[in-house]
Enzyme design. Structure first.
Site, PDB file in Angstrom:
ATOM      1  N   LYS A  11       0.835  -1.205   0.000  1.00 49.96           N
ATOM      2  CA  LYS A  11       0.000   0.000   0.000  1.00 49.96           C
ATOM      3  C   LYS A  11       0.875   1.263   0.000  1.00 49.96           C
ATOM      4  O   LYS A  11       2.088   1.181   0.194  1.00 49.96           O
ATOM      5  CB  LYS A  11      -0.914  -0.040   1.230  1.00 49.96           C
ATOM      6  CG  LYS A  11      -1.830  -1.266   1.270  1.00 49.96           C
ATOM      7  CD  LYS A  11      -2.765  -1.168   2.455  1.00 49.96           C
ATOM      8  CE  LYS A  11      -3.571  -2.439   2.621  1.00 49.96           C
ATOM      9  NZ  LYS A  11      -4.516  -2.339   3.746  1.00 49.96           N
ATOM     10  N   ARG A  87      -0.027 -14.867   4.184  1.00 50.79           N
ATOM     11  CA  ARG A  87      -0.753 -14.180   5.264  1.00 50.79           C
ATOM     12  C   ARG A  87      -0.023 -14.323   6.601  1.00 50.79           C
ATOM     13  O   ARG A  87      -0.086 -13.437   7.445  1.00 50.79           O
ATOM     14  CB  ARG A  87      -2.204 -14.648   5.327  1.00 50.79           C
ATOM     15  CG  ARG A  87      -3.005 -14.007   4.177  1.00 50.79           C
ATOM     16  CD  ARG A  87      -4.425 -14.459   4.135  1.00 50.79           C
ATOM     17  NE  ARG A  87      -5.252 -13.957   5.224  1.00 50.79           N
ATOM     18  CZ  ARG A  87      -5.862 -12.782   5.227  1.00 50.79           C
ATOM     19  NH1 ARG A  87      -5.727 -11.954   4.216  1.00 50.79           N
ATOM     20  NH2 ARG A  87      -6.618 -12.429   6.246  1.00 50.79           N
ATOM     21  N   GLU A 128      -8.973 -10.729  -7.293  1.00 48.56           N
ATOM     22  CA  GLU A 128      -8.137  -9.545  -7.077  1.00 48.56           C
ATOM     23  C   GLU A 128      -7.038  -9.419  -8.144  1.00 48.56           C
ATOM     24  O   GLU A 128      -6.800  -8.327  -8.668  1.00 48.56           O
ATOM     25  CB  GLU A 128      -7.521  -9.597  -5.670  1.00 48.56           C
ATOM     26  CG  GLU A 128      -8.584  -9.465  -4.582  1.00 48.56           C
ATOM     27  CD  GLU A 128      -8.098  -9.795  -3.189  1.00 48.56           C
ATOM     28  OE1 GLU A 128      -8.921  -9.703  -2.253  1.00 48.56           O
ATOM     29  OE2 GLU A 128      -6.911 -10.149  -3.014  1.00 48.56           O
TER      30      GLU A 128
HETATM   31  P1  CMP Z   1      -6.569  -5.257   4.060  1.00 48.08           P
HETATM   32  O1  CMP Z   1      -5.929  -6.572   4.338  1.00 48.08           O
HETATM   33  O2  CMP Z   1      -6.064  -4.469   2.924  1.00 48.08           O
HETATM   34  O3  CMP Z   1      -8.157  -5.492   3.861  1.00 48.08           O
HETATM   35  C1  CMP Z   1      -9.106  -4.486   4.148  1.00 48.08           C
HETATM   36  C2  CMP Z   1      -8.492  -3.281   4.793  1.00 48.08           C
HETATM   37  O4  CMP Z   1      -9.380  -2.401   5.409  1.00 48.08           O
HETATM   38  C3  CMP Z   1      -7.576  -3.743   5.911  1.00 48.08           C
HETATM   39  O5  CMP Z   1      -6.422  -4.363   5.371  1.00 48.08           O
HETATM   40  C4  CMP Z   1      -7.355  -2.439   6.670  1.00 48.08           C
HETATM   41  O6  CMP Z   1      -6.262  -1.697   6.179  1.00 48.08           O
HETATM   42  C5  CMP Z   1      -8.621  -1.640   6.358  1.00 48.08           C
HETATM   43  N1  CMP Z   1      -9.407  -1.373   7.569  1.00 48.08           N
HETATM   44  C6  CMP Z   1      -9.596  -0.149   8.091  1.00 48.08           C
HETATM   45  N2  CMP Z   1     -10.370  -0.242   9.178  1.00 48.08           N
HETATM   46  C7  CMP Z   1     -10.679  -1.542   9.367  1.00 48.08           C
HETATM   47  C8  CMP Z   1     -11.440  -2.256  10.320  1.00 48.08           C
HETATM   48  N3  CMP Z   1     -12.068  -1.658  11.338  1.00 48.08           N
HETATM   49  N4  CMP Z   1     -11.530  -3.607  10.193  1.00 48.08           N
HETATM   50  C9  CMP Z   1     -10.904  -4.242   9.161  1.00 48.08           C
HETATM   51  N5  CMP Z   1     -10.166  -3.601   8.219  1.00 48.08           N
HETATM   52  C10 CMP Z   1     -10.046  -2.250   8.324  1.00 48.08           C
END
Ligand code: CMP
Length: 135
Positions: A11, A87, A128
């Site tokens: 990111k 992961r 994705e």
């Molecule tokens: P990512 O693995 O990219 O998938 C969804 C993204 O949403 C997560 O990482 C976080 O960066 C973002 N995010 C922001 N707030 C939340 C939250 N409360 N719960 C889960 N994901 C969140």
């Protein structure tokens, strides 16, 4: 044998902090093969499609704003059990829960800027990766 592929996005915070090489190196050292790699700026449409499963959640709009705020690096990795292995290298979504030694455990502090996204299943990988790579 369970050779599979997975999708990863570094990111904007990961790119800004100069962590691209460090992050890719961790995956390579584990034995995963780098099949695809691109540096790009996400369009709003690409960001909304990538995070479609989170549409309607309170963090959706700020998340889209954030991932379109600067360059990102997207890639496809391949190896035995790649989805789960990647992961575990990435660590828990909330960096405050991520163990030291994981990417988020070592380099991030907040869930909004957690450095990296990784597919959570083979189905997610297929959806994705198809946003960014033709095959
Ligand atoms: P990512 O693995 O990219 O998938 C969804 C993204 O949403 C997560 O990482 C976080 O960066 C973002 N995010 C922001 N707030 C939340 C939250 N409360 N719960 C889960 N994901 C969140």
């Amino acid at each position: 044998m369970n050779k599979e592929k997975t999708f990863v996005m570094i990111k904007p915070d990961g790119v800004k902090k100069g962590l691209v090489g460090e992050i890719i190196s961790r995956f390579e050292k584990k034995g995963l093969a780098l099949l695809e790699l691109r540096l790009l700026n996400l369009s709003r449409e690409e960001a909304e499609e990538l995070y479609r499963v989170h549409e309607g959640k309170p963090f959706f709009e700020p998340l889209v704003e954030y991932v379109t705020s600067g360059p990102v690096v997207v890639m496809v990795l391949e190896g035995e059990g790649a989805v789960k292995v990647v992961r575990s290298i990435v660590g828990a979504t909330n960096p405050q829960d991520a163990l030291p030694g994981t990417i988020r455990g070592d380099f991030a502090l907040t869930i909004e800027e957690n450095i990296v996204h990784a597919s959570d299943s083979v189905e997610s990988y297929e959806r994705e990766s198809s946003i960014f790579f033709s095959d």
